[in-house]
Design a protein around this motif. Structure first.
Motif, PDB file in Angstrom:
ATOM      1  N   PHE A   1      -4.972  12.856  15.008  1.00  0.00           N
ATOM      2  CA  PHE A   1      -4.872  12.716  13.556  1.00  0.00           C
ATOM      3  C   PHE A   1      -4.183  11.393  13.260  1.00  0.00           C
ATOM      4  O   PHE A   1      -2.982  11.242  13.474  1.00  0.00           O
ATOM      5  CB  PHE A   1      -4.073  13.891  12.970  1.00  0.00           C
ATOM      6  CG  PHE A   1      -4.175  14.026  11.477  1.00  0.00           C
ATOM      7  CD1 PHE A   1      -5.224  14.727  10.900  1.00  0.00           C
ATOM      8  CD2 PHE A   1      -3.218  13.458  10.655  1.00  0.00           C
ATOM      9  CE1 PHE A   1      -5.318  14.860   9.524  1.00  0.00           C
ATOM     10  CE2 PHE A   1      -3.298  13.585   9.276  1.00  0.00           C
ATOM     11  CZ  PHE A   1      -4.353  14.286   8.711  1.00  0.00           C
ATOM     12  N   MET A   2      -4.943  10.419  12.773  1.00  0.00           N
ATOM     13  CA  MET A   2      -4.445   9.067  12.544  1.00  0.00           C
ATOM     14  C   MET A   2      -3.960   8.909  11.100  1.00  0.00           C
ATOM     15  O   MET A   2      -4.660   9.304  10.160  1.00  0.00           O
ATOM     16  CB  MET A   2      -5.549   8.054  12.838  1.00  0.00           C
ATOM     17  CG  MET A   2      -6.071   8.083  14.277  1.00  0.00           C
ATOM     18  SD  MET A   2      -4.869   7.470  15.467  1.00  0.00           S
ATOM     19  CE  MET A   2      -4.954   5.702  15.161  1.00  0.00           C
ATOM     20  N   GLU A   3      -2.788   8.303  10.941  1.00  0.00           N
ATOM     21  CA  GLU A   3      -2.158   8.161   9.629  1.00  0.00           C
ATOM     22  C   GLU A   3      -1.858   6.684   9.378  1.00  0.00           C
ATOM     23  O   GLU A   3      -1.062   6.070  10.089  1.00  0.00           O
ATOM     24  CB  GLU A   3      -0.871   8.993   9.585  1.00  0.00           C
ATOM     25  CG  GLU A   3      -1.119  10.466   9.882  1.00  0.00           C
ATOM     26  CD  GLU A   3       0.169  11.274  10.050  1.00  0.00           C
ATOM     27  OE1 GLU A   3       1.266  10.738   9.785  1.00  0.00           O
ATOM     28  OE2 GLU A   3       0.076  12.444  10.468  1.00  0.00           O
ATOM     29  N   HIS A   4      -2.509   6.126   8.363  1.00  0.00           N
ATOM     30  CA  HIS A   4      -2.394   4.684   8.105  1.00  0.00           C
ATOM     31  C   HIS A   4      -1.088   4.370   7.369  1.00  0.00           C
ATOM     32  O   HIS A   4      -0.814   4.920   6.313  1.00  0.00           O
ATOM     33  CB  HIS A   4      -3.592   4.181   7.298  1.00  0.00           C
ATOM     34  CG  HIS A   4      -3.796   2.709   7.405  1.00  0.00           C
ATOM     35  ND1 HIS A   4      -2.924   1.790   6.865  1.00  0.00           N
ATOM     36  CD2 HIS A   4      -4.764   1.993   8.039  1.00  0.00           C
ATOM     37  CE1 HIS A   4      -3.356   0.570   7.134  1.00  0.00           C
ATOM     38  NE2 HIS A   4      -4.469   0.661   7.842  1.00  0.00           N
ATOM     39  N   MET A   5      -0.328   3.426   7.917  1.00  0.00           N
ATOM     40  CA  MET A   5       1.000   3.142   7.368  1.00  0.00           C
ATOM     41  C   MET A   5       0.953   2.434   6.021  1.00  0.00           C
ATOM     42  O   MET A   5       1.896   2.531   5.239  1.00  0.00           O
ATOM     43  CB  MET A   5       1.821   2.345   8.383  1.00  0.00           C
ATOM     44  CG  MET A   5       2.199   3.169   9.599  1.00  0.00           C
ATOM     45  SD  MET A   5       3.361   2.329  10.711  1.00  0.00           S
ATOM     46  CE  MET A   5       2.263   1.140  11.487  1.00  0.00           C
ATOM     47  N   ALA A   6      -0.127   1.719   5.719  1.00  0.00           N
ATOM     48  CA  ALA A   6      -0.227   1.082   4.409  1.00  0.00           C
ATOM     49  C   ALA A   6      -0.418   2.104   3.296  1.00  0.00           C
ATOM     50  O   ALA A   6      -0.144   1.819   2.128  1.00  0.00           O
ATOM     51  CB  ALA A   6      -1.378   0.081   4.393  1.00  0.00           C
ATOM     52  N   LEU A   7      -0.890   3.299   3.650  1.00  0.00           N
ATOM     53  CA  LEU A   7      -1.124   4.355   2.668  1.00  0.00           C
ATOM     54  C   LEU A   7       0.055   5.323   2.567  1.00  0.00           C
ATOM     55  O   LEU A   7       0.088   6.149   1.652  1.00  0.00           O
ATOM     56  CB  LEU A   7      -2.387   5.142   3.046  1.00  0.00           C
ATOM     57  CG  LEU A   7      -3.655   4.338   3.332  1.00  0.00           C
ATOM     58  CD1 LEU A   7      -4.791   5.286   3.706  1.00  0.00           C
ATOM     59  CD2 LEU A   7      -4.034   3.470   2.150  1.00  0.00           C
ATOM     60  N   TYR A   8       0.999   5.240   3.494  1.00  0.00           N
ATOM     61  CA  TYR A   8       1.996   6.287   3.681  1.00  0.00           C
ATOM     62  C   TYR A   8       2.841   6.551   2.435  1.00  0.00           C
ATOM     63  O   TYR A   8       3.085   7.697   2.071  1.00  0.00           O
ATOM     64  CB  TYR A   8       2.900   5.909   4.860  1.00  0.00           C
ATOM     65  CG  TYR A   8       3.081   7.034   5.855  1.00  0.00           C
ATOM     66  CD1 TYR A   8       1.985   7.660   6.429  1.00  0.00           C
ATOM     67  CD2 TYR A   8       4.351   7.473   6.217  1.00  0.00           C
ATOM     68  CE1 TYR A   8       2.138   8.690   7.326  1.00  0.00           C
ATOM     69  CE2 TYR A   8       4.510   8.506   7.121  1.00  0.00           C
ATOM     70  CZ  TYR A   8       3.415   9.107   7.673  1.00  0.00           C
ATOM     71  OH  TYR A   8       3.563  10.135   8.561  1.00  0.00           O
ATOM     72  N   HIS A   9       3.313   5.490   1.810  1.00  0.00           N
ATOM     73  CA  HIS A   9       4.170   5.645   0.631  1.00  0.00           C
ATOM     74  C   HIS A   9       3.561   4.956  -0.590  1.00  0.00           C
ATOM     75  O   HIS A   9       4.278   4.636  -1.548  1.00  0.00           O
ATOM     76  CB  HIS A   9       5.562   5.074   0.914  1.00  0.00           C
ATOM     77  CG  HIS A   9       6.232   5.681   2.113  1.00  0.00           C
ATOM     78  ND1 HIS A   9       6.724   6.965   2.129  1.00  0.00           N
ATOM     79  CD2 HIS A   9       6.472   5.177   3.347  1.00  0.00           C
ATOM     80  CE1 HIS A   9       7.255   7.229   3.327  1.00  0.00           C
ATOM     81  NE2 HIS A   9       7.109   6.163   4.071  1.00  0.00           N
ATOM     82  N   ALA A  10       2.254   4.724  -0.564  1.00  0.00           N
ATOM     83  CA  ALA A  10       1.593   3.920  -1.595  1.00  0.00           C
ATOM     84  C   ALA A  10       1.151   4.767  -2.775  1.00  0.00           C
ATOM     85  O   ALA A  10      -0.042   4.957  -3.016  1.00  0.00           O
ATOM     86  CB  ALA A  10       0.407   3.175  -0.991  1.00  0.00           C
ATOM     87  N   GLY A  11       2.118   5.304  -3.509  1.00  0.00           N
ATOM     88  CA  GLY A  11       1.804   6.052  -4.710  1.00  0.00           C
ATOM     89  C   GLY A  11       1.483   7.512  -4.445  1.00  0.00           C
ATOM     90  O   GLY A  11       1.240   7.919  -3.308  1.00  0.00           O
TER      91      GLY A  11
END
Length: 325
Positions: free
Chosen positions: A167-177
């Protein structure tokens, strides 16, 4: 419905599965009182304690091997591997986990999830996208959500799945709103490809950050009179090909996007399948737009030049019209 960030959605998914099933537990480095890298397990230790949120020594192979054994004994371990490049340290464990159902003549399952953060973003470092390594391992599923709602639903479904899941989690999306998330039991099987935007002239296919950039590129292309359909892969393996085939049959042109380097990228297999199964529908050759064959840079200026952005996506899409018959 609850408004959650991507990070909050992943934690909520694990929390809800731990509440629903006492066999679900979490293992990893710094996941207890510290709350995990980028707060990836925030609050779980306080609710479930050290017996089910287990801080492990710095030995990824040991952690993944223990997860395989626990899964074979009926538990459902969730491993926080921290970052994607650490996949190199657990490849043998994934090979064993993926093959175990076959080795056992169909009697043994390995229901485990390995979470790995990746991608360029605000945190610098650990950006490598190596999910393609696992696409070639039989029996292993690979998931890459692009938004909080999918992160929640897909992670809950992954934990319930009888197979090993990366399960891959993109760091640019992690706290982006924040986005609206429906906190409820997931549908199974794990969701496949979805049409994120309707269009008629060209199909853009990507996941995670590339999906976000494809949507922005589609807005820009619309101003130039080109209607782009955008597809979110979500499940890299197993690949849900039907929505992509239907889209290509409509548009006749397809651009595949990847944050991984082009050599060995998982989209290469998708390109081959489209060439085999959608050849008569294509008005132009299948095109790929990927990162170059160099290490992921650290400097912001080089990082910006490294990844496909909206401008390059638009230019590639326009090129498809130049190649059209």
């Amino acid at each position: 419905m609850t408004r959650l960030t991507f990070q909050q959605a992943t934690v909520a998914a694990i929390r809800d599965e731990m509440r629903a099933d006492p066999g679900v537990f979490v293992m990893g480095e710094d996941i207890g009182r510290f709350g995990g890298p980028l707060r990836s397990t925030a609050g779980l230790y306080e609710e479930f304690g050290e017996a089910r949120v287990i801080d492990m020594p710095m030995s990824e192979g040991t952690i993944a091997g223990l997860a395989v054994g626990a899964a074979m004994q009926g538990k459902r371990p969730v491993v926080d591997l921290m970052f994607g490049e650490f996949l190199a340290l657990v490849m043998q464990q994934f090979l064993d986990a993926g093959a175990m159902h076959y080795y056992s003549g169909g009697t043994q399952r390995v229901p485990m999830v390995v979470r790995a953060k990746f991608g360029v973003g605000p945190f610098h470092g650990h950006a490598y996208d190596h999910h393609s390594w696992l696409v070639g391992v039989p029996g292993v599923k690979v998931m890459i959500p692009s938004n909080a709602a999918d992160a929640y639903a897909m992670l809950r479904a992954a934990i319930r799945d009888p197979n090993p899941v990366l399960f891959m989690e993109h760091m640019a999306l992690y706290h982006a709103g924040k986005a609206e998330v429906r906190e409820e039991a997931p549908a199974t099987p794990i969701p496949g490809s979805r049409v994120a935007r309707q269009g008629a002239d060209v199909t853009l296919v990507g996941s995670a950050l590339m999906l976000k950039r494809a949507l922005r590129a589609a807005d820009a292309l619309e101003k130039q009179g080109i209607s782009a359909e955008v597809i979110d892969l979500r499940s890299i393996y197993p690949l849900d090909l039907d929505p992509i085939l239907k889209s290509v049959a409509k548009t006749g042109r397809v651009l595949l996007l990847s944050e991984a380097i082009g050599r060995g990228a998982s989209i290469n297999d998708l390109a081959a399948q489209l060439a085999e199964r959608a050849f008569d529908d294509l008005k132009a050759p299948v095109m790929r737009l990927t990162a170059p064959d160099v290490p992921t840079p650290f400097a912001r200026e080089l990082e910006a030049a490294y990844l496909p952005d909206e401008t390059r996506i638009c230019a590639a899409a326009m090129q498809l019209f130049g190649n059209s018959s």
